[in-house]
Design an enzyme around this catalytic site. Structure first.
Site, PDB file in Angstrom:
ATOM      1  N   ARG A 169      -2.154  -0.854   5.498  1.00  0.00           N
ATOM      2  CA  ARG A 169      -3.352  -1.324   4.803  1.00  0.00           C
ATOM      3  C   ARG A 169      -3.072  -2.672   4.135  1.00  0.00           C
ATOM      4  O   ARG A 169      -3.941  -3.533   4.041  1.00  0.00           O
ATOM      5  CB  ARG A 169      -3.807  -0.300   3.757  1.00  0.00           C
ATOM      6  CG  ARG A 169      -4.502   0.913   4.343  1.00  0.00           C
ATOM      7  CD  ARG A 169      -4.864   1.924   3.274  1.00  0.00           C
ATOM      8  NE  ARG A 169      -3.701   2.664   2.799  1.00  0.00           N
ATOM      9  CZ  ARG A 169      -3.743   3.589   1.843  1.00  0.00           C
ATOM     10  NH1 ARG A 169      -4.881   3.863   1.243  1.00  0.00           N
ATOM     11  NH2 ARG A 169      -2.643   4.225   1.482  1.00  0.00           N
ATOM     12  N   CYS A 197       0.866  -1.181   0.000  1.00  0.00           N
ATOM     13  CA  CYS A 197       0.000   0.000   0.000  1.00  0.00           C
ATOM     14  C   CYS A 197       0.895   1.221   0.000  1.00  0.00           C
ATOM     15  O   CYS A 197       1.736   1.365  -0.882  1.00  0.00           O
ATOM     16  CB  CYS A 197      -0.957  -0.013   1.182  1.00  0.00           C
ATOM     17  SG  CYS A 197      -0.158  -0.040   2.794  1.00  0.00           S
TER      18      CYS A 197
END
Lengths: 108, 279
Positions: free
Chosen positions: B235, B230
């Site tokens: 994430r 990410c």
């Protein structure tokens, strides 16, 4: 007096939603969507506000401040704000330009 | 691994708050959140000041991690239940981190802090006192951590999954939309990486979608090894968790350097726009 949170560009940390916009943010370039979440005439602190793009895709989420305030750094165009809270949920659809756009999201 | 071993529900957690051998740990993007109220008995980990080396850009090392968990009163035999804000991004990152250092039993609280709050479950401000332990971390398990050279080598030869938002993938934004966008590195994505935003794996309340929904979401991944990335690796920890721990996929790595590293490298290929792009 509130102290501005320094937003660390290398983090994904959620900045304090009530803090002043950092001086390093160039409002001529940024598209800021900010506002409050209301249940009736009461502000809703601790509400989860989700920013959805024009296709309904999730883009970001913040938690409202003690004053019920949220803020996103987005881009010009159509967005949906969706608020979830123990006082209820609600949506607001906005079309924004560069600069600061203020919007109220009502939950029930 | 599966949903049953990697996740606990809020309902289960509330019933087991005081069970010996269970340690609830809050890991937040908003490091002040814990102070405003947390799950009773939960200790706090600060992902930025405690999990990151404060000089080099890297994690704390094996010895530092051992000292950290010892000071938090977490033992090697404890079951650690991680939860946090922002749909468990940083809790998932910490989960991956605990796995990286070989912790035996670690789980995520499904829905994290958000579901707990929206359900109206109890939050307290008192900070628990836990006696220090003598935690011993294992050497990093590099089978779950990807470095930049592996990412370059994976272009066209392995599954690359970009889990950022579509606008970040395409190069229209440099950061998630709750952060200012001024940054120096280049925008775009690693060529051949497919876009599967992490958020598609989560329901509105932060819980993970069903196994069937998750399998359909990642149907474009083939049998090759997989690297998720990410912007800074948190994430993609969420997606790594889905692929490896819920769906039980083999050979899944998280590239924690992610776009803040890749997008600043000199001379590497970058693709712009909404499609993966060739190699």
């Amino acid at each position: 007096m509130a102290t501005a949170t320094v937003v660390n560009a290398a983090s994904c940390a959620a900045p304090d939603q009530a803090a002043p916009i950092p001086a390093s943010v160039d409002l001529a370039k940024e598209t800021v969507i900010t506002g409050v979440v209301l249940a009736g005439d009461q502000v809703v602190p601790g509400a989860y506000v989700r920013l959805l793009d024009a296709t309904g895709e999730f883009t970001a989420e913040v938690v409202t401040s003690a004053e019920g305030v949220f803020r996103f750094f987005a881009a010009p165009g159509d967005w949906t704000l969706r608020a979830l809270s123990r006082a209820g949920n609600g949506d607001a659809v906005v079309n924004v330009e560069r600069g600061i756009s203020e919007v109220t999201v009502k939950v029930a | 691994m599966s949903r049953d071993t990697a996740l606990v529900s809020a309902e289960w957690a509330e019933k087991n708050l005081s069970q010996p051998g269970l340690v609830f740990v809050e890991v937040d993007e908003d490091t002040a959140a814990y102070g405003t109220g947390h799950i009773p008995g939960a200790v706090r980990l600060d992902w930025k000041t405690e999990l990151q080396d404060q000089v080099r850009r890297d994690f704390v090392d094996q010895e530092q991690f051992s000292a950290l968990l010892s000071s938090k009163g977490i033992g090697n035999g404890d079951t650690v239940i991680l939860y946090g804000g922002n749909n468990n991004w940083f809790a998932a990152y910490a989960y991956w981190y605990f796995k990286l250092y070989g912790h035996g039993d670690v789980k995520l609280l499904d829905g994290g802090r958000k579901k707990w709050e929206l359900d109206g479950r109890p939050l307290v401000t008192e900070v628990p006192e836990r006696a220090a332990t003598s935690y011993e971390a294992k050497p990093q398990d590099l089978s779950i951590r990807a470095f930049r050279d592996e990412v370059l080598a994976a272009i066209g030869t392995a599954n690359l999954v970009d889990v950022r938002s579509p606008d970040e993938y395409a190069g229209r934004l440099l950061a998630p939309a709750h952060l200012p966008q001024e940054q120096s590195q280049r925008a775009g994505h690693v060529p051949t990486a497919i876009s599967v935003p992490w958020s598609k794996a989560a329901n509105e309340d932060g819980t993970f979608k069903s196994d069937d929904e998750l399998r359909a979401l990642y149907a474009d991944l083939d049998e090759r090894d997989t690297i998720a990335y990410c912007r800074i690796g948190e994430r993609s920890s969420h997606t790594w968790f889905v692929l490896k721990e819920i769906l039980g996929r083999e050979n899944v790595k998280n590239y924690d350097g992610s776009w803040t590293e890749y997008g600043s490298l000199v001379g590497v290929p970058i693709a712009l726009g909404d499609t993966p792009g060739g190699n």
